[in-house]
Every structure is written in structure tokens, then in C-alpha cells.
Design a protein around this motif. Structure first.
Motif, PDB file in Angstrom:
ATOM      1  N   LEU A  97       0.848  -1.191   0.000  1.00 28.13           N
ATOM      2  CA  LEU A  97       0.000   0.000   0.000  1.00 28.13           C
ATOM      3  C   LEU A  97       0.883   1.241   0.000  1.00 28.13           C
ATOM      4  O   LEU A  97       1.800   1.355   0.815  1.00 28.13           O
ATOM      5  CB  LEU A  97      -0.912   0.016   1.230  1.00 28.13           C
ATOM      6  CG  LEU A  97      -1.783   1.260   1.419  1.00 28.13           C
ATOM      7  CD1 LEU A  97      -2.849   1.334   0.333  1.00 28.13           C
ATOM      8  CD2 LEU A  97      -2.427   1.259   2.805  1.00 28.13           C
ATOM      9  N   VAL A  98       0.615   2.155  -0.926  1.00 28.10           N
ATOM     10  CA  VAL A  98       1.376   3.403  -0.999  1.00 28.10           C
ATOM     11  C   VAL A  98       0.404   4.557  -1.158  1.00 28.10           C
ATOM     12  O   VAL A  98      -0.302   4.657  -2.165  1.00 28.10           O
ATOM     13  CB  VAL A  98       2.377   3.402  -2.179  1.00 28.10           C
ATOM     14  CG1 VAL A  98       3.097   4.741  -2.267  1.00 28.10           C
ATOM     15  CG2 VAL A  98       3.388   2.274  -2.033  1.00 28.10           C
ATOM     16  N   THR A  99       0.344   5.417  -0.143  1.00 26.70           N
ATOM     17  CA  THR A  99      -0.411   6.664  -0.242  1.00 26.70           C
ATOM     18  C   THR A  99       0.534   7.795   0.134  1.00 26.70           C
ATOM     19  O   THR A  99       1.694   7.557   0.489  1.00 26.70           O
ATOM     20  CB  THR A  99      -1.634   6.666   0.695  1.00 26.70           C
ATOM     21  OG1 THR A  99      -1.192   6.733   2.057  1.00 26.70           O
ATOM     22  CG2 THR A  99      -2.494   5.435   0.501  1.00 26.70           C
ATOM     23  N   SER A 133       8.033  -8.747   5.545  1.00 27.70           N
ATOM     24  CA  SER A 133       8.537  -8.309   6.852  1.00 27.70           C
ATOM     25  C   SER A 133       9.859  -7.576   6.745  1.00 27.70           C
ATOM     26  O   SER A 133      10.202  -6.767   7.615  1.00 27.70           O
ATOM     27  CB  SER A 133       8.684  -9.520   7.787  1.00 27.70           C
ATOM     28  OG  SER A 133       9.557 -10.492   7.216  1.00 27.70           O
ATOM     29  N   GLU A 134      10.621  -7.847   5.696  1.00 24.39           N
ATOM     30  CA  GLU A 134      11.924  -7.190   5.527  1.00 24.39           C
ATOM     31  C   GLU A 134      11.833  -5.963   4.632  1.00 24.39           C
ATOM     32  O   GLU A 134      12.847  -5.355   4.301  1.00 24.39           O
ATOM     33  CB  GLU A 134      12.937  -8.190   4.955  1.00 24.39           C
ATOM     34  CG  GLU A 134      13.185  -9.379   5.879  1.00 24.39           C
ATOM     35  CD  GLU A 134      14.215 -10.344   5.299  1.00 24.39           C
ATOM     36  OE1 GLU A 134      14.753 -10.031   4.205  1.00 24.39           O
ATOM     37  OE2 GLU A 134      14.479 -11.379   5.926  1.00 24.39           O
ATOM     38  N   GLY A 135      10.629  -5.591   4.234  1.00 29.83           N
ATOM     39  CA  GLY A 135      10.447  -4.371   3.472  1.00 29.83           C
ATOM     40  C   GLY A 135      10.688  -4.494   1.979  1.00 29.83           C
ATOM     41  O   GLY A 135      10.782  -3.473   1.281  1.00 29.83           O
ATOM     42  N   ARG A 136      10.780  -5.729   1.472  1.00 29.71           N
ATOM     43  CA  ARG A 136      10.948  -5.895   0.027  1.00 29.71           C
ATOM     44  C   ARG A 136       9.611  -5.643  -0.674  1.00 29.71           C
ATOM     45  O   ARG A 136       8.568  -6.035  -0.171  1.00 29.71           O
ATOM     46  CB  ARG A 136      11.464  -7.304  -0.302  1.00 29.71           C
ATOM     47  CG  ARG A 136      12.918  -7.539   0.079  1.00 29.71           C
ATOM     48  CD  ARG A 136      13.398  -8.880  -0.483  1.00 29.71           C
ATOM     49  NE  ARG A 136      12.703  -9.981   0.166  1.00 29.71           N
ATOM     50  CZ  ARG A 136      13.188 -10.656   1.223  1.00 29.71           C
ATOM     51  NH1 ARG A 136      14.377 -10.327   1.731  1.00 29.71           N
ATOM     52  NH2 ARG A 136      12.504 -11.655   1.764  1.00 29.71           N
ATOM     53  N   ALA A 137       9.676  -4.998  -1.822  1.00 33.14           N
ATOM     54  CA  ALA A 137       8.454  -4.633  -2.541  1.00 33.14           C
ATOM     55  C   ALA A 137       7.757  -5.871  -3.085  1.00 33.14           C
ATOM     56  O   ALA A 137       8.391  -6.783  -3.633  1.00 33.14           O
ATOM     57  CB  ALA A 137       8.787  -3.676  -3.678  1.00 33.14           C
ATOM     58  N   ALA A 138       6.429  -5.919  -2.937  1.00 36.13           N
ATOM     59  CA  ALA A 138       5.634  -7.005  -3.498  1.00 36.13           C
ATOM     60  C   ALA A 138       5.409  -6.755  -4.988  1.00 36.13           C
ATOM     61  O   ALA A 138       5.664  -5.661  -5.507  1.00 36.13           O
ATOM     62  CB  ALA A 138       4.295  -7.106  -2.773  1.00 36.13           C
ATOM     63  N   GLY A 139       4.932  -7.771  -5.677  1.00 36.56           N
ATOM     64  CA  GLY A 139       4.677  -7.628  -7.112  1.00 36.56           C
ATOM     65  C   GLY A 139       3.493  -6.731  -7.408  1.00 36.56           C
ATOM     66  O   GLY A 139       3.399  -6.159  -8.497  1.00 36.56           O
TER      67      GLY A 139
END
Length: 781
Positions: A252-254, A263-269
Motif C-alpha cells: 500500500l502506498v499513499t 517483513s523485511e520491506g521488500r516490494a511485493a509484485g
């Protein structure tokens, strides 16, 4: 085929040719053999004509602010006086005035960009410089001395005058460069990475509750990677949760939030975001752009344009009103991409009732009363609860959590709350179980192009968006109903909904930070607000585009102009989404910028001191409004924290107190009737007041509401019998700043004076016929 239809098709064809030219001339668009060559030549010719005519557009010189010159007399010394003689100020004044009056000099200056206004300003500055400087440059001193002695010609002053003019108006020397920077005619070329791939564009077109977004999301969930771009944080949250619940990892990006499922902050697809936050550099398999009709929004339209032209996705799924189909097709000609259209019909019908509600006593479970002001929200919700009914309240400035809480309360079949009072904030982003939409009014406040507040009748698009919330497919009501609170508004509503939605014709654009930085390089002494004004004045746009309203940006730029910030930081601060109507939010914005300029981090303790945390539950409406403003301030902190992480370091703590504040606001909204009573115990029911007056006078006073608001727009409207007005409505208009007491008295006198003439001219027409006259005057010519 009619002549009008032929002319319309020909004009659209011409626009297609014009908009495709940029791709043809740059080699980015595939050109077929044969007759396409002729089309290419026609397009190039048309584009050249357009370019030439646009480049000759004169700048708005009223925006050119003269720069103050910093002169050091010691630099020039007394060389001029030593070589010639001291200058006589009286003689100099005569020479300069003769120079100013020469038509030849004025014309020559105009050829070099100095129109009459700039010529006058430059001359005043030059004259002051010559007469007040104790020591002039040697070359200027010698020329002026020669003219005084009769050895020189007055025209010899011109080069020195122009040198001075270009020093105080530096834009004159770089006008060609400024025009190139502000050339916005081919925005498709701003995104070379998107142009490097052949994208497939699918348009899902349909009304509200037709399943268009559902089908786009199904393709999004099936893809290996995807991005959803929505107009609201609530919609982005909904897709974020739906995707993860379906087993498709999604971030989610707002503007104020970044949530990573890893959990390690890697971006999902997959990522769900508000449209302003979408990345035009990240490759995706599928992109979904929701509510595409907002591409014409005067303030935010640029975000939809940027996403549509710039997303690097193999498939672009756009969802929106059918009124946008032709325009999106036309826009895609500029990228060489074709549009595949899927149309959908509404899943559940809604009908317009033949009778208005007229009294709050006639409310039923599942009703939603739509208002366009918070004062109406407060008044009506109190009157509903005074009748022993519970109601939920939703309006735009409530935090998202509170909106969701109120929606859940209203939707819960086991909750006694069965009535909703809301603004048009329900038009998008909330799933609500509504049986009947009731328009309390058909006019809403709007800010015109001049930045002035005015009242306008809602458009067909707005009416359909709101009416479409009745009888949603996912709710327990399979059929929706739409009506009005006031009897006189119902024919107007039917007329509005009978029209087709106006087709979209233009898309918004906005200058980027890079473009403004290039402007600032040429105009280093200009303020950011002035840079924006000059940019818009010089900007050249294709017929498919317009430059979005920058008034909010300029408002913030002027507010922090005195604070020392570098240009990029200043630009970012001015793009912050704040409510400029809230004094506390504006004050906080100013303090944030000042603290930032001192290079002092805005810590959690600093923020708590500023907002006086912890905060108590609200005791009245004023307290509730302040809590909403504090919530906006915390939103501003979070928004800035993702742009300046080092200076806004305590994001987690601020987010925690924001959640606590959301709970406090929810508690206040649940007790909103008590807060209203504590604020103003004298509030009366406007509907009941009208009903009492009807029984006393035997006349239809209820028409006063639409009459006053319609008159605010400068249109003819229904007049109350005998010139009597609804006092509660009048007081609300005065309190909202839409009318002053003096203006109200003047309007009352004018309406009373015109009553006899109005009755004489329209006495033979019924109420419904007069409404028809307003919407279809040609029928009565």
C-alpha cells in the motif's frame, strides 16, 4: 447524415491529425504505407501552423516583477567624471524625458520584448538609477556627458537603457528558453520508458454499480505484477486488503503511508496506491486506473494524465464513465496505442420517485440524506435524533477511520442506526447499504476560475455519481430510489438526471519540479509563486490539454516565501495536500517549514507540544472541528516524513497518536447531537419551520431554499410568496460567508420590489413550467 453531424466528425478528424503529428514527426508512431504518407504531410503542416501560432502568443507582462539592483558605487569609481565632467542632474532629467517620449524608442523597445507597461517600468527604474547614483559606469557617464554638450545623439541612450531593462527584467534575455521549458504540447514524450513498449489499453466503461472496476481488478489479481491507481486512500486500502485476502501479496502506498507485506520491506509484485503516488518507472504486467473521468478535474486531473501516459505496463485497464471513451481514444492516438472498450450496464436499477420526502418524519430505514455543507449535516442529524432515530454521519474532513466506522455502523443490520446523513463524500470509496438517496439540496459551493466562492447546481455527472449509491449490488437493497427533500427540487433533479453526461474534451497537466527548477535557473530572483505564474502564462498546450489550477500551490508558496528554503524543498512543501480553510493547519504548515529551514528535526515531542497532546474528547462542534484539523496536521507530518525522512524522524509515534485521535473523533461523531446542542441550543429544524409557515400563510414557503441559492448564482429562481424568506436558511448563508447581512437586506428589498413584475410576467405559468423555462428556454421563444 445531417450537416451538423458531418461538421462534428470532420472537426474530430482534424483533431486526431493534429494530436498524432508529434508521434509521426518524432518517428515514434508506426506509419503505414500508401495514403498514410499524405496524412503525415497534412499532420506535419497542421502541427507547424499550431506551433507557430502558439509561439507567437504574447506573455502576460503583468506577471513580470522587476528585480531590485544591488549597486556598489565603489565599483564604478569616478572615472567618467575624471574623463569628462560632472553631470548636471537637471539636464539629465530633460534628456531622459525626451528619450522616453520618442515613439521610435518605444517601438524599438517593443521589438525586444518591452511592451508599453514594461517600457514605462524600465524607464522609471533607469531614470532613478541615473539621477540617484553618485557614480555611474564610465561608458554611460561619457555618453550622457556628450549628449549634454551637444556632441551626442539622444538615441545613444537606448543600448544602456536596454542593458538596465534586462537587468531588472531578466526574463527578457531568455524568453526563448522559457518558452521551450514551458512547452507542454506533447506530454506523451515525457515518458520514454512507456513509449518504448507497446501497451494494450482496455477501457471498462459503465455507470456506478456496473461491475466495471470488478472486472479490471480480476485481471489485476491474475497478473504476475500490477498497480492499482485510485482517487482516494479508502479505495487504495480496499484493494490492498482485497488483494492480500485473495492470497496476492500487495503493498500500500499513499501520500501518508507505506505498508509492505514483506517483513523485511521488500516490494511485493502488486501495489495499491493513490493515483498521485504511482510510479511511472516501475514495470508492471497490469495497471488499473480507476475513475478515469477525473482526468478533467481542474485541480487533480494531471495525476490521471500522468498515469495514463506514463505507466510502464503491458496492459492498462481504465475504468470510468462512458463519457470519457471518445476522449481516451483520441488521447491514445498521440501514443500510437489503440483502445479496446468493454461496456457494462448497471447491475441493480434505481428509480426517481414522483414525490419528495418534505419532512424528516417521513424517513425510512436505509435512507441517506445528502447535504453539501457541514452546517446542514449538523442541523439535520440533530433533528433526526430528536425524533428518536439514530443516524450515521459522513463528510469529507472526517478521518478515513471515522468514515469507515460510521459506514460500518450504518451497514450493520443489527445496529439500530438506519439513517445516514452525508455529503457527496459518499460518491466514491465507500460501500454503503442505501435504499433511498434524498438530496437535501441541488446546489453546492464551488470555487470558480477566479478563486471566488459561488453556488452552482450540481452537474449530471455529480448527480449520477451520488444517486448511483442507492441499491448497490452488494447491499441488501437490490433496487434503489432517488428523490429530494423539498418538493420544488424534484422536477429539477429529474431534469438534471435526464441529460447525458457532457463528454470529456481535455486532460489536466501540471508543471514538474524539474521544469520549475529550469525556470528558476533563468530567473533566480523570482519567487516560486511568480515562477508558476510566468510558467502558466508562457505555457503552450495542445488542444487536448489544459494546465490545472495552481491556486492552492501558490497559496502555500506565498505563505512560506519569507522562509529560507532551497527551491526543491520549497516546491515539495507547496505540493502538500492541506486544507487551507483550516487556520490551525495553515499555522502548523508554516511552523513545519520554519523548523525545517533551521535544519532542526521535527521530533515527536515537538509535535506533541505543538498540537497540545494528549487531547480531550470534544465538548462541542468547535472542539470536533479542531480535532479534525489536528488529524490533518498529523497527516501533513506523515506526508512530509516520506519526502524528508531525516527531518521528520518519528513517523511511528505520530501514527500511533493519530490512531488514538481517530478514536477520539469517532467518539465525538457518535455523540454529534450532544455536541451540536452544546454549540447552539437554539438551532431549529428548517423543515419544521417551513411546515409551520405553510400552515400559517397557506403558501409554499419551502421554495425559498432553492430560490435563495439559485439567486446566489445570478439566475432567475422561484420566489417565496410576498418576498418572505426562510430565516434559518438565511442565517446559514450569512454564517457561511455566502451572504453579508447588508447584502441580505438588499436582496430582500429587490425581491419584494420585483415580485409584482415577476407575477405579471410568469403568472400564467405553473411551477413546473417555470422550471422547464429555466432548463429549456428555447421552447418558450
Amino acid at each position: 447524415m445531417s450537416v451538423n453531424r458531418c461538421v462534428h466528425l470532420f472537426s474530430r478528424l482534424q483533431r486526431h491529425i493534429n494530436t498524432r503529428t508529434s508521434r509521426i514527426t518524432s518517428g515514434g508512431c508506426r506509419v503505414a504505407s500508401g495514403s498514410s504518407l499524405l496524412h503525415k504531410q497534412q499532420a506535419v503542416s497542421s502541427r507547424n501552423v499550431s506551433s507557430n501560432s502558439s509561439s507567437s502568443k504574447p506573455p502576460d507582462t503583468s506577471l513580470f516583477v522587476p528585480v531590485s539592483l544591488k549597486t556598489d558605487p565603489a565599483v564604478h569609481g569616478t572615472v567618467g567624471a575624471e574623463l569628462t565632467q560632472p553631470l548636471d542632474k537637471n539636464e539629465l532629467l530633460k534628456i531622459l524625458n525626451r528619450f522616453y517620449k520618442k515613439k521610435e524608442m518605444q517601438k524599438l523597445a517593443a521589438d525586444h520584448g518591452l511592451d508599453a507597461r514594461l517600457f514605462h517600468q524600465a524607464f522609471i527604474s533607469f531614470r532613478k538609477y541615473v539621477l540617484e547614483m553618485t557614480s555611474l559606469p564610465a561608458d554611460l557617464h561619457i555618453i550622457l556627458s556628450d549628449i549634454c554638450c551637444g556632441a551626442g545623439h539622444i538615441d545613444d541612450v537606448y543600448p544602456y537603457f536596454m542593458r538596465h531593462a534586462k537587468q531588472i527584467f531578466p526574463m527578457l534575455d531568455c524568453m526563448d528558453d522559457l518558452r521551450k521549458i514551458s512547452d507542454l504540447r506533447v506530454p506523451a514524450d515525457w515518458y520514454p520508458e512507456a513509449r518504448a513498449i507497446q501497451r494494450k489499453v482496455i477501457f471498462h466503461a459503465g455507470p456506478t454499480n456496473s461491475g466495471k472496476t470488478y472486472h479490471a481488478i480480476q485481471r489485476y489479481l491474475a497478473a504476475k505484477s500490477g498497480v492499482y491507481c485510485g482517487p482516494l486512500k479508502l479505495l487504495a486500502h480496499e484493494i490492498f486488503e482485497k488483494s492480500n485476502n485473495a492470497g496476492v501479496p500487495c503493498d500500500l502506498v499513499t501520500g501518508e503511508e507505506r505498508t509492505f507485506v514483506d517483513s523485511e520491506g521488500r516490494a511485493a509484485g502488486h501495489v495499491a496506491c493513490t493515483i498521485e503516488m504511482c510510479s511511472v518507472n516501475t514495470p508492471y504486467e497490469v495497471a488499473v486506473i480507476d475513475e478515469i473521468q477525473m482526468i478533467r478535474d481542474p485541480s487533480r486531473g494531471w495525476a490521471w494524465t500522468r498515469a495514463l501516459l506514463g505507466l510502464c505496463a503491458e496492459e492498462i485497464h481504465v475504468c470510468g464513465e462512458p463519457a470519457a471513451i471518445d476522449f481516451i481514444r483520441e488521447l491514445m492516438y498521440s501514443t500510437g496505442e489503440e483502445v479496446e472498450v468493454h461496456t457494462y450496464q448497471r447491475l441493480t436499477p434505481f428509480s426517481i420517485l414522483d414525490h419528495a420526502v418534505e419532512s424528516l418524519d417521513n424517513l425510512r430505514p436505509g435512507d441517506c440524506i445528502v447535504c453539501f455543507s457541514k452546517n446542514d449535516i449538523y442541523s439535520i442529524s440533530r433533528q433526526i435524533e430528536a425524533r428518536g432515530l439514530e443516524c450515521a454521519v459522513i463528510y469529507g474532513s472526517l478521518p478515513p477511520g471515522t468514515k469507515l466506522s460510521q459506514a460500518k455502523k450504518f451497514n450493520n443490520p443489527d445496529d439500530p442506526c438506519k439513517i445516514l446523513v452525508a455529503t457527496d463524500a459518499i460518491g466514491m470509496g465507500l460501500n454503503l447499504s442505501i435504499k433511498r438517496i434524498i438530496f437535501n439540496s441541488l446546489v453546492k459551493p464551488n470555487i470558480n476560475e477566479k478563486g471566488e466562492k459561488q453556488m452552482e447546481t450540481i452537474s449530471t455527472s455529480q448527480a449520477l455519481q451520488i444517486a448511483g449509491r442507492a441499491g448497490r449490488f452488494s447491499s441488501k437493497f437490490k433496487e434503489g430510489e432517488v428523490t429530494t427533500m423539498h418538493r420544488d427540487d424534484l422536477p429539477v433533479l429529474k431534469e438534471i438526471l435526464s441529460h447525458t453526461v457532457d463528454p470529456i474534451e481535455t486532460a489536466g497537466l501540471h508543471p514538474t519540479a524539474e521544469q520549475i527548477e529550469m525556470f528558476a535557473y533563468h530567473l533566480p530572483d523570482a519567487t516560486l509563486s511568480n515562477l508558476l505564474d510566468i510558467f502558466v502564462s508562457l505555457s503552450q498546450v495542445d488542444g487536448l490539454y489544459f494546465v490545472c489550477n495552481i491556486d492552492d500551490f501558490k497559496f502555500l508558496a506565498d505563505m512560506i516565501q519569507h522562509i529560507p528554503l532551497n527551491l526543491r524543498s520549497r516546491y515539495v512543501f507547496c505540493t502538500a495536500p492541506i486544507n487551507k480553510k483550516q487556520p490551525f493547519v495553515c499555522t502548523s504548515f508554516l511552523k513545519f517549514a520554519r523548523q525545517f529551514s533551521r535544519d532542526e528535526p521535527l521530533t515527536f515531542d515537538w509535535v506533541c507540544r505543538h498540537v497540545s497532546w494528549p487531547l480531550a474528547p470534544p465538548k462541542n462542534i468547535k472542539d470536533l472541528v479542531h480535532l479534525e484539523a489536528v488529524h490533518d496536521v498529523l497527516d501533513l507530518y506523515l506526508w512530509l516524513s516520506y519526502r524528508f525522512m531525516d527531518m521528520f524522524p518519528d513517523t511511528a509515534f505520530v501514527r500511533q497518536i493519530q490512531r488514538e485521535l481517530d478514536d477520539i473523533i469517532q467518539q465525538g461523531v457518535r455523540n454529534i447531537t450532544r455536541l451540536i446542542r452544546a454549540t447552539d441550543p437554539n438551532i431549529t429544524d428548517p423543515l419544521q419551520t417551513q411546515s409551520n409557515r405553510r400552515s400559517q400563510t397557506g403558501s409554499n414557503i419551502g421554495a425559498a431554499s432553492s430560490s435563495v441559492l439559485t439567486k446566489t448564482r445570478g439566475q432567475r429562481g422561484q420566489r417565496a410568496s410576498g418576498g418572505v424568506m426562510d430565516s434559518s436558511l438565511a442565517s446559514r448563508l450569512v454564517r457561511d460567508g455566502l451572504l453579508t447581512p447588508d447584502l441580505l437586506q438588499q436582496l430582500q428589498k429587490e425581491w419584494s420590489k420585483d415580485q409584482k413584475q415577476e407575477n405579471a410576467s410568469e403568472g400564467t405559468f405553473s411551477s413546473a413550467e417555470r422550471i422547464t423555462m429555466k432548463w429549456h428556454p428555447q421552447l418558450y421563444k
